[in-house]
Design a protein around this motif. Structure first.
Motif, PDB file in Angstrom:
ATOM      1  N   LEU A 186       0.809  -1.216   0.000  1.00 36.22           N
ATOM      2  CA  LEU A 186       0.000   0.000   0.000  1.00 36.22           C
ATOM      3  C   LEU A 186       0.844   1.267   0.000  1.00 36.22           C
ATOM      4  CD1 LEU A 186      -2.823  -0.992   2.496  1.00 36.22           C
ATOM      5  CD2 LEU A 186      -2.989  -0.798   0.023  1.00 36.22           C
ATOM      6  N   LEU A 187       2.077   1.169   0.465  1.00 37.97           N
ATOM      7  CA  LEU A 187       2.919   2.360   0.534  1.00 37.97           C
ATOM      8  C   LEU A 187       3.683   2.608  -0.769  1.00 37.97           C
ATOM      9  CD1 LEU A 187       4.356   1.978   4.135  1.00 37.97           C
ATOM     10  CD2 LEU A 187       2.195   2.965   3.374  1.00 37.97           C
ATOM     11  N   ASP A 188       3.618   1.677  -1.686  1.00 37.34           N
ATOM     12  CA  ASP A 188       4.311   1.819  -2.969  1.00 37.34           C
ATOM     13  C   ASP A 188       3.352   2.444  -3.981  1.00 37.34           C
ATOM     14  OD1 ASP A 188       5.744   1.657  -5.272  1.00 37.34           O
ATOM     15  OD2 ASP A 188       6.043  -0.512  -5.223  1.00 37.34           O
ATOM     16  N   ALA A 189       3.619   3.683  -4.363  1.00 37.62           N
ATOM     17  CA  ALA A 189       2.703   4.414  -5.253  1.00 37.62           C
ATOM     18  C   ALA A 189       2.527   3.731  -6.605  1.00 37.62           C
ATOM     19  CB  ALA A 189       3.202   5.842  -5.449  1.00 37.62           C
ATOM     20  N   SER A 190       3.520   2.944  -7.026  1.00 38.30           N
ATOM     21  CA  SER A 190       3.408   2.294  -8.329  1.00 38.30           C
ATOM     22  C   SER A 190       2.269   1.273  -8.365  1.00 38.30           C
ATOM     23  CB  SER A 190       4.721   1.599  -8.696  1.00 38.30           C
ATOM     24  OG  SER A 190       5.002   0.542  -7.791  1.00 38.30           O
ATOM     25  N   GLY A 191       1.812   0.839  -7.187  1.00 40.70           N
ATOM     26  CA  GLY A 191       0.720  -0.129  -7.159  1.00 40.70           C
ATOM     27  C   GLY A 191      -0.634   0.469  -6.834  1.00 40.70           C
ATOM     28  N   HIS A 192      -0.696   1.786  -6.622  1.00 40.01           N
ATOM     29  CA  HIS A 192      -1.955   2.397  -6.198  1.00 40.01           C
ATOM     30  C   HIS A 192      -3.044   2.328  -7.274  1.00 40.01           C
ATOM     31  CE1 HIS A 192       0.136   4.946  -2.843  1.00 40.01           C
ATOM     32  NE2 HIS A 192       0.159   3.651  -2.630  1.00 40.01           N
ATOM     33  N   ARG A 193      -2.648   2.446  -8.526  1.00 34.28           N
ATOM     34  CA  ARG A 193      -3.651   2.381  -9.596  1.00 34.28           C
ATOM     35  C   ARG A 193      -4.314   1.005  -9.618  1.00 34.28           C
ATOM     36  NH1 ARG A 193      -1.174   4.213 -14.862  1.00 34.28           N
ATOM     37  NH2 ARG A 193       0.013   2.271 -14.596  1.00 34.28           N
ATOM     38  N   ALA A 194      -3.518  -0.052  -9.478  1.00 36.61           N
ATOM     39  CA  ALA A 194      -4.086  -1.410  -9.470  1.00 36.61           C
ATOM     40  C   ALA A 194      -5.007  -1.605  -8.268  1.00 36.61           C
ATOM     41  CB  ALA A 194      -2.960  -2.447  -9.457  1.00 36.61           C
ATOM     42  N   ILE A 195      -4.642  -1.018  -7.124  1.00 34.79           N
ATOM     43  CA  ILE A 195      -5.476  -1.133  -5.924  1.00 34.79           C
ATOM     44  C   ILE A 195      -6.815  -0.436  -6.149  1.00 34.79           C
ATOM     45  CG2 ILE A 195      -5.683  -0.412  -3.520  1.00 34.79           C
ATOM     46  CD1 ILE A 195      -2.641  -0.798  -3.288  1.00 34.79           C
ATOM     47  N   LEU A 196      -6.780   0.755  -6.738  1.00 31.78           N
ATOM     48  CA  LEU A 196      -8.018   1.491  -7.011  1.00 31.78           C
ATOM     49  C   LEU A 196      -8.893   0.717  -7.987  1.00 31.78           C
ATOM     50  CD1 LEU A 196      -9.740   4.044  -6.685  1.00 31.78           C
ATOM     51  CD2 LEU A 196      -8.447   5.059  -8.582  1.00 31.78           C
ATOM     52  N   ASP A 197      -8.274   0.126  -9.033  1.00 29.39           N
ATOM     53  CA  ASP A 197      -9.052  -0.642 -10.008  1.00 29.39           C
ATOM     54  C   ASP A 197      -9.701  -1.849  -9.352  1.00 29.39           C
ATOM     55  OD1 ASP A 197      -8.410   1.118 -12.009  1.00 29.39           O
ATOM     56  OD2 ASP A 197      -6.786  -0.089 -12.841  1.00 29.39           O
ATOM     57  N   ALA A 198      -8.974  -2.518  -8.452  1.00 29.62           N
ATOM     58  CA  ALA A 198      -9.546  -3.666  -7.750  1.00 29.62           C
ATOM     59  C   ALA A 198     -10.699  -3.223  -6.861  1.00 29.62           C
ATOM     60  CB  ALA A 198      -8.465  -4.368  -6.926  1.00 29.62           C
ATOM     61  N   PHE A 199     -10.511  -2.097  -6.169  1.00 31.37           N
ATOM     62  CA  PHE A 199     -11.561  -1.584  -5.289  1.00 31.37           C
ATOM     63  C   PHE A 199     -12.829  -1.258  -6.080  1.00 31.37           C
ATOM     64  CE2 PHE A 199     -13.769   2.124  -3.498  1.00 31.37           C
ATOM     65  CZ  PHE A 199     -14.114   1.629  -2.243  1.00 31.37           C
ATOM     66  N   GLY A 200     -12.664  -0.646  -7.241  1.00 32.89           N
ATOM     67  CA  GLY A 200     -13.821  -0.237  -8.040  1.00 32.89           C
ATOM     68  C   GLY A 200     -14.367  -1.331  -8.943  1.00 32.89           C
TER      69      GLY A 200
END
Length: 560
Positions: free
Chosen positions: A136-150
Motif C-alpha cells: 500500500l505504501l508503494d505508489a506504483s501499485g496504487h492504480r491497481a489497488i483502485l481498479d480492484a476496489f472499483g
C-alpha cells in the motif's frame, strides 16, 4: 488462508509446527522472543530473498513449509496450472535454505523457480510493517489497488486490448511511411534499372542455353570433319551400305536352297540396312547444322556478356535477373499505390487511437468515481482509529500520452492535520499513524482484491488505550473478510483475537553443561486460561497481579 506453518532449523527455531485458522490471530510474547523470526521464516516460504544467515547454528540447512487452504477459483491455482503444476487440494509452498547460500523452492513437491514462488506469495500473503515501503505504501501499485476496489478490471482489460491494437496500427503506419519515403528517394533509380532490365529481357535458363550453343559453335569445325568421315564410312562404294547390300544379295540367291536356314540372317541384314540409312540421314542433318556462322557466334557471345554484366551489377545470378525486374516493378507499383495505402493506414491508426482514448476516458471517469468512494470509506475508518484530524485523498493525474493501463497516475495522499499539505503516506505519517492509515485502507479494501492472508507486524506500535482498542476493533472487523495475523504488544488488540499464540524463548536440547544449552523459539497455542494470563502479563509487566488479571477479564469481555 494460511492453514499451517512448519519450520526446521531457522535461526532460533529448531522445530516448529503451527496450525492456523480463520479470523484474527494474534502473536504475542516478550521482546526478543522471536516474533520477527517467525515472519522472516514465512517470508522465505513465499519467495523472499535467500539468506544463509537464516540457517540455525550447527545445522547444514533449514526449511520452511507453508500450507494454504484456497478456494478452487483462486488466481494462484490458475497460475500453477499455467506452469504445469497439480493444484488439487491444499497448496503447499516449501523453501530449503542451505548454509552455503543456496536455496531450493517447491510447490506441491514439484521444484519451481524462486520467481514463481514469489508470484504465488504475492497472491497469498500481504505483510504490513511500520517500515515496509511496499504494498500500500508503494505508489506504483496504487492504480491497481483502485481498479480492484472499483471492480474496474474488465474496463482495464478492454483498455489494454485497445492500446495494443492502437500501438500495432501506429507501428504499421510508421513502417509504411518509412518504406514509402525510402522508395520515393530511390524512384528514379528504380525506373532506370527496370528500363534496363526490360530492354535486356532476360529469361530463366537463357545463360545455360547460350553457353552450350557457344561451346558447340566454337568446336563446330572439328565436329564437322569427324561427321564427314562418318558419313563417308556409311555410304559410297566402300561404305557400310555397299558391303551389307553385297552380303544380302548373295544370301538371297542361295536362300531357297538353304531351306530357310538363312531367313533370320537375311532379316537382320535388312534391319541393319534400314538403321544404317537412318543413321546416315541423322549424320547428314548434323553436318548441315555444323555449318560455322561467325555472326551467330558473335551475337551469342554479346548476349552472354550483357546478361553476366547485368548480374554482376545487381549482385544476383543471371537466372535471377527476371525475378529482380519483377520485384523492382512491384516496388515502383507500391510507390504509385503507396499513397493510397498510406491514407488507409493513417485512417486505421486514427480510428484505433480514438477507440483507445474513448475507452481510456471511460476508465478514467470510473476511476474518479471509485476514488471518491474509496476516500469516503477510508475517511470513515480514520475516526475510530483516532485519526479524525487526518484526511485521505486519492489523487488522479492525467498523463498526456496514456499507456496500456489508461490515462491516469494514481497516488494515495494524506494530511495529518487540518490545513496541512497532502503528501505521500510514507513521507507524511509517523510510525504509529502510518500503521493506522494502512489498517484503514485495508479495512476499506478487504473485500476487493485482497490477499487471503494479511499479516500486520506491530500495527499498534506507539499507541495505547483507546487508540489501541480502536485498532483491535478494526482488525477484528477486517478478519471477517480475510485471515489476519497480528504481531502485537497491545493487550487491547490481543483481547480481540479469535486465536492467540504466545512466542517464547527457552533452552533446547539435553546437555550436561549449561554452556552447551541452546536457545530455541517456541510457539504455544493458548487456551482461555493461558490467554487471560498472557493478556494480564501484557498489562502488568514482569509481575502479574490479580488486578491485572481482572483487567484482562474486562478487556476480553464478550470478545472471542
Amino acid at each position: 488462508m494460511l492453514a499451517a506453518l512448519s519450520i526446521r532449523d531457522i535461526v532460533l527455531i529448531d522445530r516448529l509446527e503451527l496450525s492456523l485458522d480463520k479470523g484474527l490471530c494474534t502473536l504475542t510474547g516478550e521482546t526478543g522472543a522471536g516474533k520477527s523470526i517467525l515472519l522472516d521464516s514465512l517470508g522465505l516460504a513465499i519467495g523472499a530473498r535467500a539468506d544463509a544467515g537464516l540457517v540455525r547454528q550447527g545445522a547444514e540447512q533449514g526449511s520452511v513449509t507453508a500450507v494454504f487452504d484456497l478456494p478452487a477459483d483462486h488466481p494462484a491455482r490458475a497460475l500453477l496450472e499455467e506452469n504445469g503444476i497439480d493444484t488439487d487440494g491444499d497448496l503447499i509452498l516449501r523453501r530449503v535454505q542451505t548454509r552455503d547460500g543456496r536455496s531450493r523452492a517447491f510447490v506441491n513437491d514439484q521444484p519451481v523457480s524462486v520467481g514463481l514462488l514469489r508470484q504465488l506469495g504475492d497472491m497469498l500473503v500481504e505483510i504490513h510493517g511500520q517500515h515496509d515501503e511496499r504494498g500500500l505504501l508503494d505508489a506504483s501499485g496504487h492504480r491497481a489497488i483502485l481498479d480492484a476496489f472499483g471492480g474496474l478490471e474488465p474496463k482495464l482489460r478492454e483498455v489494454r486490448k485497445l492500446w495494443a491494437a492502437a500501438s500495432a496500427a501506429r507501428e504499421a503506419l510508421a513502417g509504411h511511411e518509412a518504406a514509402l519515403a525510402k522508395a520515393k528517394a530511390e524512384q528514379d533509380y528504380l525506373t532506370h534499372v527496370v528500363g534496363e532490365l526490360d530492354e535486356l529481357a532476360p529469361e530463366p535458363g537463357e545463360e545455360t542455353t547460350l553457353a552450350e550453343e557457344r561451346t558447340l559453335m566454337m568446336h563446330s569445325e572439328k565436329i564437322a570433319a569427324d561427321l564427314a568421315e562418318a558419313e563417308e564410312a556409311l555410304s559410297g562404294d566402300g561404305g557400310l551400305d555397299a558391303r551389307l547390300n553385297i552380303a544380302l544379295r548373295r544370301m538371297a540367291r542361295v536362300a531357297e536352297q538353304a531351306g530357310g536356314r538363312l531367313d533370320g540372317a537375311i532379316a537382320a541384314l535388312e534391319r541393319t540396312l534400314n538403321e544404317a540409312a537412318e543413321a546416315r540421314d541423322q549424320v547428314a542433318q548434323a553436318l548441315r547444322a555444323m555449318e560455322f556462322d561467325p555472326a551467330r557466334l558473335e551475337h551469342v557471345e554479346t548476349r552472354l556478356f550483357a546478361l553476366r554484366a547485368a548480374a554482376r551489377k545487381h549482385n544476383v545470378q543471371v537466372d535471377s535477373l527476371a525475378a529482380l525486374a519483377e520485384t523492382l516493378r512491384g516496388q515502383l507499383a507500391e510507390i504509385e499505390g503507396g499513397e493510397t495505402k498510406l491514407r488507409e493506414l493513417r485512417q486505421a491508426a486514427e480510428q484505433a487511437s480514438a477507440a483507445y482514448k474513448s475507452a481510456a476516458q471511460a476508465l478514467s471517469e470510473a476511476r474518479a468515481k471509485a476514488a471518491a468512494k474509496l476516500d469516503k470509506e477510508v475517511m470513515k475508518e480514520l475516526k475510530p482509529l483516532k485519526l479524525d484530524k487526518a484526511s485521505f485523498r486519492t489523487q488522479i493525474d492525467v498523463l498526456a500520452e496514456g499507456g496500456p493501463d489508461g490515462l491516469d497516475r494514481v497516488s494515495f495522499l494524506v494530511s495529518t492535520n487540518p490545513g496541512a499539505p497532502f503528501g505521500a503516506l510514507i513521507k507524511i505519517a509517523s510510525g504509529g499513524e502510518l500503521s493506522r492509515f494502512v489498517l484503514a485502507l485495508k479495512v476499506a479494501l478487504a473485500s476487493r482484491g485482497s490477499a487471503p492472508t494479511l499479516i500486520f507486524d506491530e500495527v499498534d506500535a506507539g499507541v495505547g488505550g483507546a487508540v489501541a482498542e480502536a485498532v483491535g476493533l478494526r482488525l477484528a472487523e477486517l478478519s471477517r473478510e480475510v485471515q489476519v495475523l497480528v504481531v502485537t504488544h497491545s493487550p487491547q488488540v490481543a483481547a480481540r483475537a479469535r486465536h492467540h499464540f504466545r512466542i517464547s524463548k527457552n533452552e533446547a536440547g539435553e546437555t550436561k553443561a549449561k554452556k552447551d544449552a541452546r536457545l530455541a523459539t517456541r510457539v504455544e497455542t493458548l487456551d482461555a486460561d493461558a490467554r487471560r494470563e498472557e493478556i494480564a502479563r501484557m498489562l502488568a509487566g514482569a509481575t502479574v497481579t490479580d488486578e491485572a488479571r481482572a483487567a484482562a477479564d474486562r478487556l476480553i469481555g464478550g470478545h472471542p
